[in-house]
Design an enzyme around this catalytic site. Sequence first.
Site: not given
Ligand code: FAD
Length: 392
Positions: A97, A137, A143, A169-170, A287, A345, A348, A371
């Site tokens: 997906r 990207g 960020h 992470w793209i 249950q 459920m 193993g 996202e």
């Molecule tokens: C398998 C995978 C595929 C991906 N594909 C794409 C893609 O195709 N294109 C793309 O652009 N990105 C992609 N991403 C990136 C994804 O969107 C980011 O990982 C996500 O937005 C979180 O950013 P970060 O990992 O930097 O976490 P961070 O932003 O560093 O967050 C770390 C923690 O801090 C928390 N946090 C952050 N800010 C706040 C706040 N203001 N208040 C409270 N809590 C906060 C977050 O909820 C999280 O728990 C992908 C990620 C993964 C894992």
Amino acid sequence: MARDQFQSPDYLNLDELLSEEHLMVRDAVRNYVKQEISPIIEDYAQRAEFPQQIVKQMGELGVFGPTVPAEYGGGGLDYISYGLMMQELERGDSGVRSTASVQGSLVMFPIYEFGSEEQRRKYLPKLASGEWLGCFGLTEPNHGSNPAGMLTNIKDAGDHVILNGAKMWISNAPFAQVAVVWAKDEEGVVRGMILERGMEGFTTPTTHNKWSLRASATGELVFDNVKVPKENILPNVKGMRGPLSCLTKARFGIAWGTVGAAMDCYDTALRYSKERIQFGRPIGGFQLQQKKLAEMISEITKAQLLNWRVAVLMNEGKVTPAQVSMAKRNGCEVAHKVARDARQMLGGMGITGEYPVMRHMMNIESVITYEGTHDIHLLITGMDVTGFNAFN
Ligand SMILES: Cc1cc2nc3c(=O)[nH]c(=O)nc-3n(C[C@H](O)[C@H](O)[C@H](O)COP(=O)(O)OP(=O)(O)OC[C@H]3O[C@@H](n4cnc5c(N)ncnc54)[C@H](O)[C@@H]3O)c2cc1C
């Protein structure tokens, strides 16, 4: 993996809300998943390999850009059809997906919505057919939740711009021919642009060692003085509205997709509970197991209804990004809980690849993060109802 015996749960006869066309679209994708995805996906996930052949197959099936008008190769369908497609694909695997979401909502949508007529005609038909795979990207190493802080930048150089920076992470990056990339110009305004594989200074190293979304390819986008022709810049959008409007479309697909993963886990656990005998009777007669199943189907049914309503609002052009955030967060929450209970459920057997449950459970860890993380979507709802911004 055991034979795919999926029977879709529909506790409130929600099929009655769907048109003939919706049912046809849904069943076509459901059959595709049974025939082409279920037999192979566990093996690819175990090997952490992206099944590249599905790109062409999905193009032929019409799941790339289904809401894009037919003259650009899209399906010209409504958002209920789009949601149903994502539900069925993620019923098979979140990685499958994801490939479709990225291609349709994050690559084709911005080119259609913000691109020039030449860009639409050049890219959309090839992306729709699966001849080309695209990626999006936005996220950078420093960020993620705050993409507006991005450092990737362009500098004007006459008939082209010079792009520098890195994205992390793209999804689809290692195999993509096309990348929609967001970068800041010299005034600090975010601009979207289309990159093609082969441009000098543009590389896409693969991200290894994931325990989640293993059948989806993830990578970096690295830009080292890449010359991007100005005709590749999306002319009709400036600022964060560009990437954020793509995310609203993709999050809508995730809301439906996650419910598909939950439906598969529930269906697997229900069947297992009728077949598995302990203490002389099926475990479904206890249950504690019934509590799990009853809660699963209640949550799935509520999520199906929520998704349907959000799709209707989207068709009418009335949906708000915050409403989509609620649906994305809810779908992830439901799938997260249902997958964990279903895994228990199965005892193993639940930790093996004989059943799809553990794979779904691990996948949802990515889906609940990308996202917009679960926290971020909660803050969006919080801000929407209170009017106060709790982000910073
Ligand atoms: C398998 C995978 C595929 C991906 N594909 C794409 C893609 O195709 N294109 C793309 O652009 N990105 C992609 N991403 C990136 C994804 O969107 C980011 O990982 C996500 O937005 C979180 O950013 P970060 O990992 O930097 O976490 P961070 O932003 O560093 O967050 C770390 C923690 O801090 C928390 N946090 C952050 N800010 C706040 C706040 N203001 N208040 C409270 N809590 C906060 C977050 O909820 C999280 O728990 C992908 C990620 C993964 C894992």
